[in-house]
Motif scaffolding. Sequence first.
Motif, PDB file in Angstrom:
ATOM      1  N   SER A  12       0.811  -1.216   0.000  1.00  0.00           N
ATOM      2  CA  SER A  12       0.000   0.000   0.000  1.00  0.00           C
ATOM      3  C   SER A  12       0.842   1.262   0.000  1.00  0.00           C
ATOM      4  O   SER A  12       0.408   2.305  -0.476  1.00  0.00           O
ATOM      5  N   ALA A  13       2.068   1.167   0.558  1.00  0.00           N
ATOM      6  CA  ALA A  13       2.946   2.344   0.610  1.00  0.00           C
ATOM      7  C   ALA A  13       3.835   2.447  -0.623  1.00  0.00           C
ATOM      8  O   ALA A  13       4.710   3.312  -0.693  1.00  0.00           O
ATOM      9  N   GLY A  14       3.617   1.559  -1.595  1.00  0.00           N
ATOM     10  CA  GLY A  14       4.346   1.651  -2.852  1.00  0.00           C
ATOM     11  C   GLY A  14       5.770   1.140  -2.805  1.00  0.00           C
ATOM     12  O   GLY A  14       6.643   1.660  -3.519  1.00  0.00           O
ATOM     13  N   ALA A  15       6.046   0.127  -1.986  1.00  0.00           N
ATOM     14  CA  ALA A  15       7.390  -0.446  -1.935  1.00  0.00           C
ATOM     15  C   ALA A  15       7.772  -1.003  -3.309  1.00  0.00           C
ATOM     16  O   ALA A  15       6.942  -1.608  -3.989  1.00  0.00           O
ATOM     17  N   PRO A  16       9.002  -0.788  -3.760  1.00  0.00           N
ATOM     18  CA  PRO A  16       9.416  -1.299  -5.072  1.00  0.00           C
ATOM     19  C   PRO A  16       9.217  -2.811  -5.165  1.00  0.00           C
ATOM     20  O   PRO A  16       9.562  -3.550  -4.247  1.00  0.00           O
ATOM     21  N   SER A  17       8.647  -3.263  -6.246  1.00  0.00           N
ATOM     22  CA  SER A  17       8.373  -4.687  -6.412  1.00  0.00           C
ATOM     23  C   SER A  17       9.637  -5.429  -6.838  1.00  0.00           C
ATOM     24  O   SER A  17      10.573  -4.853  -7.398  1.00  0.00           O
ATOM     25  N   LEU A  18       9.638  -6.737  -6.597  1.00  0.00           N
ATOM     26  CA  LEU A  18      10.756  -7.551  -7.048  1.00  0.00           C
ATOM     27  C   LEU A  18      10.850  -7.549  -8.570  1.00  0.00           C
ATOM     28  O   LEU A  18      11.950  -7.561  -9.132  1.00  0.00           O
ATOM     29  N   SER A  19       9.699  -7.528  -9.237  1.00  0.00           N
ATOM     30  CA  SER A  19       9.730  -7.510 -10.701  1.00  0.00           C
ATOM     31  C   SER A  19      10.374  -6.230 -11.222  1.00  0.00           C
ATOM     32  O   SER A  19      11.115  -6.254 -12.212  1.00  0.00           O
ATOM     33  N   ALA A  20      10.134  -5.104 -10.528  1.00  0.00           N
ATOM     34  CA  ALA A  20      10.765  -3.841 -10.936  1.00  0.00           C
ATOM     35  C   ALA A  20      12.265  -3.888 -10.691  1.00  0.00           C
ATOM     36  O   ALA A  20      13.056  -3.414 -11.526  1.00  0.00           O
ATOM     37  N   LEU A  21      12.679  -4.456  -9.558  1.00  0.00           N
ATOM     38  CA  LEU A  21      14.107  -4.574  -9.264  1.00  0.00           C
ATOM     39  C   LEU A  21      14.779  -5.501 -10.261  1.00  0.00           C
ATOM     40  O   LEU A  21      15.917  -5.251 -10.685  1.00  0.00           O
ATOM     41  N   ARG A  22      14.082  -6.547 -10.654  1.00  0.00           N
ATOM     42  CA  ARG A  22      14.616  -7.468 -11.655  1.00  0.00           C
ATOM     43  C   ARG A  22      14.788  -6.756 -12.985  1.00  0.00           C
ATOM     44  O   ARG A  22      15.801  -6.947 -13.676  1.00  0.00           O
ATOM     45  N   ALA A  23      13.813  -5.922 -13.323  1.00  0.00           N
ATOM     46  CA  ALA A  23      13.888  -5.176 -14.586  1.00  0.00           C
ATOM     47  C   ALA A  23      15.045  -4.183 -14.586  1.00  0.00           C
ATOM     48  O   ALA A  23      15.571  -3.836 -15.646  1.00  0.00           O
TER      49      ALA A  23
END
Length: 300
Positions: free
Chosen positions: A262-273
């Motif tokens: 809910s607080a918009g923590a960076p997703s693992l998929s974004a970090l992978r990208a």
Amino acid sequence: MLCRFAPSPNGHLHLGHAFSALVNADAARAAGGRFLLRIEDIDIARSRPEFEAGILEDLRWLEILPDETPRRQSRHVRLYAAALARLEAAGLAYPAFESRAEIARAVIARDIAAPWPRDPDGMPLYPFPRTALSDKERARRRSEGAPFVLRLDMDRAVAEVGGDLSWQEAQGDPLGPPASVMATPAAWGDVVLARRDAPASYHLAVVMDDAEQAISHVIRGADLFHATAVHRLLQALLGLSPPIYHHHRLIRGADGRKLSKSAGAPSLSALRAEGLLPGDIRRCLDLPAGGSTSYPASRT
């Protein structure tokens, strides 16, 4: 040893989820056990198949795919219904009809005289005694279709189990020596066990699922430490064998708050990208590359 990672498919996994999943998988493999995945999709309105697919992709990328087919809560609603029926038949659960607005107003009114008690999470305790309505009146309203939630009668439940309740908490790391922790479920008041839009609350579903999957070690975040008292009470009421618990440190953002969807923590998929590799995630989380269960307890 059986461990489980139990995310809800209502958003993308972030570093906090990765930490919990990795600690569970590392502990299971270090002990020669199994690592299981449970999809907590009981909130059908918010659960989405693309998020479930994302969870599996993230675990595949982290190289910790589960050892069995994932369990989905939505397929076990009858299990929760049976447990609720047992508690109701024993007089330990009852329908409550107050809306959230009515509860909030009652708490505000009581706060005027003296601060109304809060549960360990800081939320006000349910302010209406069960005796405010007779069981006959509750049954009448329910039969007429009035909206309600099912609540645990905490006083009766605590009296039913009698004596002191405790659980075993692994110290230091998930495979550390367990120590007894006193459980004080009364601090939570008459907790909700089910709602119209959720056939079981987290409290009820988690103890039933862990028992059904024969989970030996529940490894989860420190934010659930105090809630274990409620879970231990439900286990005692329903005749379920308690697992060993370990509540690990939380992963927090730069603002000091726990990472959350809910607080918009960076997703693992974004970090992978962005080009990060599984080893980078482990280093970021202060987890050893070899899958050891020893990890710093001080970092939050």
